[in-house]
Design an enzyme around this catalytic site. Structure first.
Site, PDB file in Angstrom:
ATOM      1  CG  HIS A 127      -2.053   0.932   1.140  1.00  0.00           C
ATOM      2  ND1 HIS A 127      -1.965   2.271   1.395  1.00  0.00           N
ATOM      3  CD2 HIS A 127      -3.321   0.698   0.741  1.00  0.00           C
ATOM      4  CE1 HIS A 127      -3.147   2.826   1.201  1.00  0.00           C
ATOM      5  NE2 HIS A 127      -3.990   1.899   0.800  1.00  0.00           N
ATOM      6  CG  ASP A 139      -8.411  -4.148  -2.976  1.00  0.00           C
ATOM      7  OD1 ASP A 139      -7.637  -3.242  -3.307  1.00  0.00           O
ATOM      8  OD2 ASP A 139      -9.645  -3.984  -2.870  1.00  0.00           O
TER       9      ASP A 139
HETATM   10  C1  SDX Z   1      -6.192   0.174  -2.960  1.00  0.00           C
HETATM   11  O1  SDX Z   1      -4.288   4.556  -1.897  1.00  0.00           O
HETATM   12  C2  SDX Z   1      -5.285   3.998  -1.348  1.00  0.00           C
HETATM   13  O2  SDX Z   1      -5.755   4.393  -0.307  1.00  0.00           O
HETATM   14  C3  SDX Z   1      -5.894   2.858  -2.126  1.00  0.00           C
HETATM   15  C4  SDX Z   1      -6.933   2.021  -1.408  1.00  0.00           C
HETATM   16  C5  SDX Z   1      -8.208   2.785  -1.163  1.00  0.00           C
HETATM   17  O3  SDX Z   1      -8.936   2.407  -0.232  1.00  0.00           O
HETATM   18  O4  SDX Z   1      -8.523   3.707  -1.962  1.00  0.00           O
HETATM   19  O5  SDX Z   1      -6.411   1.548  -0.173  1.00  0.00           O
HETATM   20  C6  SDX Z   1      -7.332   0.805  -2.248  1.00  0.00           C
HETATM   21  O6  SDX Z   1      -5.945   0.506  -4.087  1.00  0.00           O
HETATM   22  C7  SDX Z   1      -5.329  -0.821  -2.236  1.00  0.00           C
HETATM   23  C8  SDX Z   1      -4.122  -1.325  -3.082  1.00  0.00           C
HETATM   24  C9  SDX Z   1      -4.619  -2.408  -4.029  1.00  0.00           C
HETATM   25  N1  SDX Z   1      -3.530  -2.774  -4.990  1.00  0.00           N
HETATM   26  C10 SDX Z   1      -2.906  -3.942  -4.919  1.00  0.00           C
HETATM   27  O7  SDX Z   1      -3.090  -4.781  -4.036  1.00  0.00           O
HETATM   28  C11 SDX Z   1      -1.926  -4.189  -6.059  1.00  0.00           C
HETATM   29  C12 SDX Z   1      -0.631  -4.761  -5.511  1.00  0.00           C
HETATM   30  N2  SDX Z   1       0.047  -3.708  -4.727  1.00  0.00           N
HETATM   31  C13 SDX Z   1       1.115  -3.000  -5.407  1.00  0.00           C
HETATM   32  O8  SDX Z   1       0.902  -2.798  -6.785  1.00  0.00           O
HETATM   33  C14 SDX Z   1       1.553  -1.756  -4.615  1.00  0.00           C
HETATM   34  O9  SDX Z   1       1.771  -2.162  -3.325  1.00  0.00           O
HETATM   35  C15 SDX Z   1       0.670  -0.513  -4.601  1.00  0.00           C
HETATM   36  C16 SDX Z   1       0.303  -0.083  -5.961  1.00  0.00           C
HETATM   37  C17 SDX Z   1      -0.546  -0.750  -3.791  1.00  0.00           C
HETATM   38  C18 SDX Z   1       1.468   0.579  -3.916  1.00  0.00           C
HETATM   39  O10 SDX Z   1       2.494   0.882  -4.759  1.00  0.00           O
HETATM   40  P1  SDX Z   1       3.685   1.864  -4.337  1.00  0.00           P
HETATM   41  O11 SDX Z   1       3.439   2.601  -3.082  1.00  0.00           O
HETATM   42  O12 SDX Z   1       4.018   2.635  -5.561  1.00  0.00           O
HETATM   43  O13 SDX Z   1       4.745   0.815  -3.958  1.00  0.00           O
HETATM   44  P2  SDX Z   1       6.155   0.805  -4.563  1.00  0.00           P
HETATM   45  O14 SDX Z   1       6.037   0.453  -5.996  1.00  0.00           O
HETATM   46  O15 SDX Z   1       6.853   2.062  -4.179  1.00  0.00           O
HETATM   47  O16 SDX Z   1       6.771  -0.456  -3.764  1.00  0.00           O
HETATM   48  C19 SDX Z   1       7.903  -0.353  -2.971  1.00  0.00           C
HETATM   49  C20 SDX Z   1       8.628  -1.682  -3.164  1.00  0.00           C
HETATM   50  C21 SDX Z   1       9.022  -1.922  -4.623  1.00  0.00           C
HETATM   51  O17 SDX Z   1      10.123  -2.762  -4.624  1.00  0.00           O
HETATM   52  P3  SDX Z   1      11.657  -2.098  -4.661  1.00  0.00           P
HETATM   53  O18 SDX Z   1      11.699  -1.205  -5.898  1.00  0.00           O
HETATM   54  O19 SDX Z   1      11.778  -1.321  -3.361  1.00  0.00           O
HETATM   55  O20 SDX Z   1      12.552  -3.294  -4.752  1.00  0.00           O
HETATM   56  O21 SDX Z   1       7.727  -2.768  -2.834  1.00  0.00           O
HETATM   57  C22 SDX Z   1       7.516  -3.555  -3.981  1.00  0.00           C
HETATM   58  C23 SDX Z   1       7.871  -2.703  -5.168  1.00  0.00           C
HETATM   59  O22 SDX Z   1       8.231  -3.512  -6.267  1.00  0.00           O
HETATM   60  N3  SDX Z   1       6.097  -3.926  -3.978  1.00  0.00           N
HETATM   61  C24 SDX Z   1       5.640  -5.137  -4.269  1.00  0.00           C
HETATM   62  C25 SDX Z   1       4.267  -5.074  -4.072  1.00  0.00           C
HETATM   63  N4  SDX Z   1       3.919  -3.841  -3.677  1.00  0.00           N
HETATM   64  C26 SDX Z   1       5.062  -3.129  -3.627  1.00  0.00           C
HETATM   65  N5  SDX Z   1       6.281  -6.265  -4.668  1.00  0.00           N
HETATM   66  C27 SDX Z   1       5.483  -7.354  -4.896  1.00  0.00           C
HETATM   67  N6  SDX Z   1       4.145  -7.369  -4.728  1.00  0.00           N
HETATM   68  C28 SDX Z   1       3.498  -6.249  -4.314  1.00  0.00           C
HETATM   69  N7  SDX Z   1       2.193  -6.269  -4.140  1.00  0.00           N
END
Ligand code: SDX
Length: 422
Positions: A300, A357
């Protein structure tokens, strides 16, 4: 006394005011930065950038706190109703009996214009329900008097009631139409949640199903400046009418990284189950930077601790499935996956926890809702929150049109090349 941040740039030093919120969050007000320094800021994904001041929802990602107008989400989930929370988000206070009854009336009254019913019936049965919902909501603007598109003139509660009622009818009507089933109308004797379920399944929900749906809609009702709420605010900043703003919010929510994740989680869990239940493969793919796969329902932008909504939903999964006498192997897959992930350094180091989710689809499934309807259920819950965000923006005297800057990285000036010389 306002604190200040000193910035030194190319030998000149400027002071920027620091503002502090009621929960001690601090922000550097950079409104004068470009005028005083010729510099702008750059913040990919706006993770460090506040777009507004707001009184609606507070969340603390480090502590896993979520409150609507100061009320903890746990207390609202236990004691409130979706309509009461919708009123709270939009008016700032819990309604008394008279206020709630009046609000319930504004939500119950509207019916869907015949033209919208025809539009819904003309969509291909294979259409994704989110595309149908986004189209039908903006199409509603064609069936209201022109003055209802003028944000300085509209009755906001009347439009909120129309939008809340309409999205539930749109979702239920298309859901039944694509199955070739007879359409079920709203029943004035039923509550909002009872009507939603009855219009979908031609059956009045049991108290337990009704409570599960109320809780899910309450948990999804708002979440401060998330992607879709920001989309609503950006569109609304141009003084666009709320029908178009809410349609924009539905479109943003559709994305797999946002609300679309609840559908993607179930598809991921089903895939793990179909391939022998080996979560390790999913975890390895999620950690592989060469693989675009992410562990859906995990991580998140703001929560670097448990999403409090995920905790409530996970607990509700066991209760609801038990009450419905449903056992879902995907719940065991989800719990196993969560356990292994939370012990894996990749996820621990990055503070990646289950979000709202991760478990919600298990309950939707147990209620008989198909996977591609999950994000529409999210939209139904989020609509009053989007509207409250739009309303706060529309009523804020100092609001300006959203127009971010950029850092240009393209070609410098060059002359046109005639075709014969290319
Ligand atoms: C919702 O914002 C809100 O409030 C949204 C929400 C709402 O109520 O409105 O809460 C609803 O959208 C919840 C999120 C649902 N999405 C998912 O579950 C999709 C999977 N999650 C990821 O795509 C991700 O965690 C996000 C999109 C939710 C957040 O993305 P960020 O903050 O841009 O995270 P990031 O890309 O900066 O991640 C930091 C690190 C990265 O790795 P490094 O570059 O540090 O090596 O964490 C990794 C990312 O690759 N990472 C993940 C991951 N989420 C982050 N790696 C694997 N699986 C994941 N799910």
């Amino acid at each position: 006394m306002v604190d200040h941040m000193k910035i030194k740039l190319n030998g000149t030093e400027i002071e920027l005011p620091v503002i502090e919120g009621t929960e001690n969050e601090k922000a550097i007000d950079i409104s004068k930065l470009r005028a005083e320094t010729g510099h702008i800021t750059l913040d990919n994904g706006f993770g460090n950038t506040g777009s507004c001041k707001s009184k609606i929802t507070f969340l603390d990602g480090e502590k896993g706190i979520l409150r609507y107008r100061g009320y903890p989400i746990e207390q609202l989930a236990d004691n409130s109703s979706f309509l009461e929370v919708s009123y709270l988000l939009n008016h700032g206070e819990l309604p008394n009996k008279v206020e709630l009854e009046k609000f319930e009336k504004t939500v119950k009254e509207p019916t869907l214009p015949v033209g919208i019913c025809d539009l819904l019936d003309d969509f291909p049965k294979t259409a994704h329900p989110m595309g149908v919902a986004a189209s039908a909501i903006v199409a509603l603007s064609a069936f209201v008097p022109r003055e209802n598109l003028d944000i300085t003139k509209i009755d906001k509660d009347e439009v909120l009631g129309q939008l809340m009622e309409s999205i539930s009818i749109i979702a239920a009507r298309f859901f039944r139409h694509r199955q070739g089933k007879k359409i079920i109308g709203t029943d004035p004797n039923l509550s909002y949640v009872e009507n939603l379920y009855n219009m979908m399944f031609d059956e009045i929900p049991s108290e337990k199903v009704k409570k599960a749906l109320e809780v899910l809609l309450i948990l999804h009702a708002d979440h401060e400046q998330n992607c879709s709420a920001s989309a609503v605010r950006v569109i609304g900043s141009a003084q666009t009418n709320p029908y178009a703003c809410i349609s924009g919010g539905i479109s943003a929510l559709w994305g797999a990284l946002h609300g679309g994740a609840n559908q993607a989680v179930m598809e991921m869990l089903q895939d793990i189950q179909d391939n022998g239940g080996d979560y390790r493969k999913a975890l390895d793919r999620a950690k592989d930077k060469e693989d675009p796969f992410r562990l859906m329902g995990f991580g998140h932008r703001v929560y670097k601790n448990f999403d409090p909504r995920a905790k409530i939903i996970k607990k509700a999964c066991d209760t609801v499935l038990d009450q419905l006498g449903v056992s879902d192997p995907l719940l065991d897959v989800a719990k196993g996956l969560e356990k292994v992930a939370l012990e894996d350094p990749y996820f621990v180091d990055r503070k990646l926890y289950p979000n709202v989710d991760f478990y919600s689809g298990i309950i939707y499934r147990a209620l008989g809702i198909p996977t591609d309807m999950f994000t529409v259920m999210f939209a139904i819950g989020r609509l009053p929150g989007w509207f409250a965000q739009w309303r706060e923006l529309a009523e804020f005297k100092g609001s300006k049109i959203a127009r971010p800057r950029q850092v240009y990285m393209g070609e410098n000036e060059r002359d046109y090349i005639p075709m014969e010389k290319r």
